[in-house]
Design a protein around this motif. Structure first.
Motif, PDB file in Angstrom:
ATOM      1  N   LYS A   1       0.720  -1.100   0.281  1.00 47.83           N
ATOM      2  CA  LYS A   1       0.315  -0.132   0.003  1.00 47.83           C
ATOM      3  C   LYS A   1       0.330   1.429  -0.332  1.00 47.83           C
ATOM      4  O   LYS A   1       0.658   2.148  -0.746  1.00 47.83           O
ATOM      5  CB  LYS A   1      -1.008   0.116   1.916  1.00 47.83           C
ATOM      6  N   ALA A   2       1.621   1.434   0.774  1.00 50.00           N
ATOM      7  CA  ALA A   2       2.363   2.650   0.467  1.00 50.00           C
ATOM      8  C   ALA A   2       3.662   2.702  -0.448  1.00 50.00           C
ATOM      9  O   ALA A   2       3.526   2.988  -0.961  1.00 50.00           O
ATOM     10  CB  ALA A   2       3.555   2.329   1.966  1.00 50.00           C
ATOM     11  N   ASP A   3       3.702   1.334  -1.174  1.00 47.56           N
ATOM     12  CA  ASP A   3       4.771   1.245  -2.322  1.00 47.56           C
ATOM     13  C   ASP A   3       3.689   1.770  -3.522  1.00 47.56           C
ATOM     14  O   ASP A   3       3.986   2.803  -4.349  1.00 47.56           O
ATOM     15  CB  ASP A   3       4.891  -0.051  -3.270  1.00 47.56           C
ATOM     16  N   LEU A   4       2.349   1.750  -3.708  1.00 49.60           N
ATOM     17  CA  LEU A   4       1.261   1.980  -4.012  1.00 49.60           C
ATOM     18  C   LEU A   4       1.301   3.703  -4.649  1.00 49.60           C
ATOM     19  O   LEU A   4       0.444   4.441  -5.106  1.00 49.60           O
ATOM     20  CB  LEU A   4       0.203   1.365  -4.404  1.00 49.60           C
ATOM     21  N   GLY A   5       0.487   4.574  -3.196  1.00 50.08           N
ATOM     22  CA  GLY A   5       0.622   5.735  -2.389  1.00 50.08           C
ATOM     23  C   GLY A   5       2.105   6.238  -3.122  1.00 50.08           C
ATOM     24  O   GLY A   5       1.665   7.870  -3.928  1.00 50.08           O
ATOM     25  N   ASN A   6       3.289   5.980  -2.789  1.00 56.03           N
ATOM     26  CA  ASN A   6       4.629   6.097  -3.125  1.00 56.03           C
ATOM     27  C   ASN A   6       4.755   6.159  -4.731  1.00 56.03           C
ATOM     28  O   ASN A   6       4.822   7.681  -5.700  1.00 56.03           O
ATOM     29  CB  ASN A   6       5.623   5.737  -3.033  1.00 56.03           C
ATOM     30  N   LEU A   7       3.649   5.353  -5.697  1.00 54.04           N
ATOM     31  CA  LEU A   7       4.084   5.280  -6.992  1.00 54.04           C
ATOM     32  C   LEU A   7       3.431   6.286  -7.618  1.00 54.04           C
ATOM     33  O   LEU A   7       3.043   7.006  -8.846  1.00 54.04           O
ATOM     34  CB  LEU A   7       4.297   3.970  -7.223  1.00 54.04           C
ATOM     35  N   LYS A   8       1.835   6.794  -7.551  1.00 57.72           N
ATOM     36  CA  LYS A   8       0.433   6.846  -7.817  1.00 57.72           C
ATOM     37  C   LYS A   8       1.477   8.513  -7.770  1.00 57.72           C
ATOM     38  O   LYS A   8       1.030   9.883  -8.583  1.00 57.72           O
ATOM     39  CB  LYS A   8      -0.455   7.577  -6.727  1.00 57.72           C
ATOM     40  N   VAL A   9       2.525   9.342  -6.743  1.00 53.57           N
ATOM     41  CA  VAL A   9       2.310  10.369  -6.124  1.00 53.57           C
ATOM     42  C   VAL A   9       3.692  10.608  -7.565  1.00 53.57           C
ATOM     43  O   VAL A   9       3.640  12.271  -8.238  1.00 53.57           O
ATOM     44  CB  VAL A   9       3.161  10.692  -5.174  1.00 53.57           C
ATOM     45  N   ALA A  10       4.591   9.580  -7.302  1.00 56.56           N
ATOM     46  CA  ALA A  10       5.499   9.672  -8.749  1.00 56.56           C
ATOM     47  C   ALA A  10       5.131  10.015 -10.324  1.00 56.56           C
ATOM     48  O   ALA A  10       5.349  10.394 -10.326  1.00 56.56           O
ATOM     49  CB  ALA A  10       6.338   8.526  -8.825  1.00 56.56           C
ATOM     50  N   VAL A  11       3.845   8.660 -10.759  1.00 54.94           N
ATOM     51  CA  VAL A  11       3.147   9.728 -11.281  1.00 54.94           C
ATOM     52  C   VAL A  11       2.693  10.415 -11.955  1.00 54.94           C
ATOM     53  O   VAL A  11       2.908  10.999 -12.849  1.00 54.94           O
ATOM     54  CB  VAL A  11       2.130   8.253 -11.828  1.00 54.94           C
ATOM     55  N   ALA A  12       1.948  11.335 -11.093  1.00 54.83           N
ATOM     56  CA  ALA A  12       1.269  12.245 -11.547  1.00 54.83           C
ATOM     57  C   ALA A  12       2.753  13.773 -11.334  1.00 54.83           C
ATOM     58  O   ALA A  12       2.618  14.121 -11.639  1.00 54.83           O
ATOM     59  CB  ALA A  12       0.160  13.059 -10.129  1.00 54.83           C
ATOM     60  N   SER A  13       3.654  13.401 -10.730  1.00 57.88           N
ATOM     61  CA  SER A  13       4.608  14.159 -10.580  1.00 57.88           C
ATOM     62  C   SER A  13       5.040  13.758 -12.027  1.00 57.88           C
ATOM     63  O   SER A  13       5.605  15.372 -13.334  1.00 57.88           O
ATOM     64  CB  SER A  13       6.083  13.988  -9.877  1.00 57.88           C
ATOM     65  N   TYR A  14       5.809  12.727 -12.614  1.00 54.30           N
ATOM     66  CA  TYR A  14       5.479  12.900 -14.256  1.00 54.30           C
ATOM     67  C   TYR A  14       4.208  13.455 -15.062  1.00 54.30           C
ATOM     68  O   TYR A  14       5.059  14.286 -15.761  1.00 54.30           O
ATOM     69  CB  TYR A  14       5.801  11.463 -14.750  1.00 54.30           C
ATOM     70  N   LEU A  15       3.281  13.316 -14.865  1.00 53.75           N
ATOM     71  CA  LEU A  15       2.244  14.133 -15.464  1.00 53.75           C
ATOM     72  C   LEU A  15       2.656  15.386 -16.338  1.00 53.75           C
ATOM     73  O   LEU A  15       2.002  16.264 -16.619  1.00 53.75           O
ATOM     74  CB  LEU A  15       1.135  13.084 -15.358  1.00 53.75           C
ATOM     75  N   VAL A  16       2.415  15.705 -14.526  1.00 53.18           N
ATOM     76  CA  VAL A  16       2.815  17.257 -14.467  1.00 53.18           C
ATOM     77  C   VAL A  16       3.617  17.936 -15.521  1.00 53.18           C
ATOM     78  O   VAL A  16       3.800  18.941 -16.515  1.00 53.18           O
ATOM     79  CB  VAL A  16       3.335  18.348 -12.726  1.00 53.18           C
ATOM     80  N   ASP A  17       4.944  17.446 -15.835  1.00 48.74           N
ATOM     81  CA  ASP A  17       5.957  17.635 -16.388  1.00 48.74           C
ATOM     82  C   ASP A  17       5.864  17.168 -18.789  1.00 48.74           C
ATOM     83  O   ASP A  17       6.623  17.447 -19.467  1.00 48.74           O
ATOM     84  CB  ASP A  17       7.622  16.796 -16.206  1.00 48.74           C
ATOM     85  N   ASN A  18       5.430  15.798 -18.456  1.00 53.28           N
ATOM     86  CA  ASN A  18       4.485  15.486 -19.809  1.00 53.28           C
ATOM     87  C   ASN A  18       3.341  14.744 -19.673  1.00 53.28           C
ATOM     88  O   ASN A  18       2.933  14.141 -19.264  1.00 53.28           O
ATOM     89  CB  ASN A  18       5.352  14.113 -19.597  1.00 53.28           C
ATOM     90  N   PRO A  19       2.390  16.009 -20.055  1.00 51.11           N
ATOM     91  CA  PRO A  19       1.047  16.338 -19.557  1.00 51.11           C
ATOM     92  C   PRO A  19       0.895  14.760 -20.121  1.00 51.11           C
ATOM     93  O   PRO A  19      -0.668  14.594 -21.128  1.00 51.11           O
ATOM     94  CB  PRO A  19       0.695  17.243 -20.057  1.00 51.11           C
ATOM     95  N   ASP A  20       1.117  15.107 -22.006  1.00 47.51           N
ATOM     96  CA  ASP A  20       0.856  14.085 -23.464  1.00 47.51           C
ATOM     97  C   ASP A  20       0.769  12.753 -23.289  1.00 47.51           C
ATOM     98  O   ASP A  20       1.259  11.862 -23.725  1.00 47.51           O
ATOM     99  CB  ASP A  20       1.201  15.169 -24.587  1.00 47.51           C
ATOM    100  N   ALA A  21       1.723  12.200 -22.306  1.00 49.35           N
ATOM    101  CA  ALA A  21       1.992  10.189 -22.230  1.00 49.35           C
ATOM    102  C   ALA A  21       1.165  10.092 -21.734  1.00 49.35           C
ATOM    103  O   ALA A  21       0.333  10.303 -21.521  1.00 49.35           O
ATOM    104  CB  ALA A  21       3.006  10.794 -20.756  1.00 49.35           C
ATOM    105  N   THR A  22       1.455   8.709 -22.361  1.00 56.86           N
ATOM    106  CA  THR A  22       0.502   7.740 -23.189  1.00 56.86           C
ATOM    107  C   THR A  22       0.681   6.216 -22.109  1.00 56.86           C
ATOM    108  O   THR A  22       0.157   5.862 -21.543  1.00 56.86           O
ATOM    109  CB  THR A  22      -0.201   7.351 -23.510  1.00 56.86           C
ATOM    110  N   SER A  23       2.010   6.417 -21.465  1.00 58.56           N
ATOM    111  CA  SER A  23       2.265   5.497 -21.272  1.00 58.56           C
ATOM    112  C   SER A  23       3.991   5.665 -20.315  1.00 58.56           C
ATOM    113  O   SER A  23       5.005   6.436 -20.758  1.00 58.56           O
ATOM    114  CB  SER A  23       3.379   4.225 -22.129  1.00 58.56           C
ATOM    115  N   ILE A  24       3.943   4.991 -19.293  1.00 58.05           N
ATOM    116  CA  ILE A  24       5.561   5.559 -18.396  1.00 58.05           C
ATOM    117  C   ILE A  24       5.768   3.970 -17.548  1.00 58.05           C
ATOM    118  O   ILE A  24       4.926   3.074 -17.168  1.00 58.05           O
ATOM    119  CB  ILE A  24       4.565   5.981 -17.015  1.00 58.05           C
ATOM    120  N   ALA A  25       6.767   4.253 -18.547  1.00 54.36           N
ATOM    121  CA  ALA A  25       7.594   2.547 -17.885  1.00 54.36           C
ATOM    122  C   ALA A  25       8.143   3.119 -16.013  1.00 54.36           C
ATOM    123  O   ALA A  25       8.652   4.380 -15.954  1.00 54.36           O
ATOM    124  CB  ALA A  25       8.844   1.915 -18.429  1.00 54.36           C
ATOM    125  N   LEU A  26       8.134   1.942 -15.642  1.00 55.38           N
ATOM    126  CA  LEU A  26       8.694   2.231 -14.038  1.00 55.38           C
ATOM    127  C   LEU A  26      10.434   2.599 -13.931  1.00 55.38           C
ATOM    128  O   LEU A  26      10.598   3.747 -12.839  1.00 55.38           O
ATOM    129  CB  LEU A  26       8.800   0.918 -13.249  1.00 55.38           C
TER     130      LEU A  26
END
Length: 132
Positions: free
Chosen positions: A53-78
């Motif tokens: 659960k903690a990993d999911l929460g941290n990953l969700k924040v990382a994905v949201a941060s990535y989407l701020v910098d790359n709003p047109d992204a359709t796929s993100i590799a870990l």
């Protein structure tokens, strides 16, 4: 002669524990361990689930941060994120698919429970409704 008999009687009183007393102690220890071991194993499973659960929460924040910098992204590799899973997690969604800013991520704990989160932030156990 009286001293000798008294000495023998005192030695008889210092024999130690009887077999019955030792068996009772062993049975009591067995009962206590039968109660304690399942409780301990359940705590381990809960800790592994908490890690997922903690990993999911941290990953969700990382994905949201990535989407701020790359709003047109359709796929993100870990590998593109500054994120690493912990030891208590066996499997995480990779790559993460994004559709119109929406994404769903899942993680499986070492206790074989799968948890899911999305861009809204709620973490649920796979197969359960958010309200449960």
């Amino acid at each position: 002669m009286a001293r000798l008999q008294k000495s023998i009687q005192e030695k008889d009183n210092d024999k130690g524990f009887t077999l019955v007393e030792l068996l009772v102690v062993i049975i009591i220890i067995g009962i206590l361990s039968a109660i304690a071991v399942p409780v301990y194993l359940n705590q381990q499973a809960k800790a592994k689930d908490s890690a997922a659960k903690a990993d999911l929460g941290n990953l969700k924040v990382a994905v949201a941060s990535y989407l701020v910098d790359n709003p047109d992204a359709t796929s993100i590799a870990l590998a593109d994120l500054d994120w690493k899973k912990t030891e208590g997690v066996k499997n995480v969604t990779d790559p993460i698919t994004i559709t119109g800013g929406a994404f769903t991520i899942s993680a499986t704990s070492a206790a074989d429970n799968t948890f899911v989160t999305d861009e809204t932030g709620g973490i649920t156990k796979a197969g359960e409704d958010a309200g449960e």
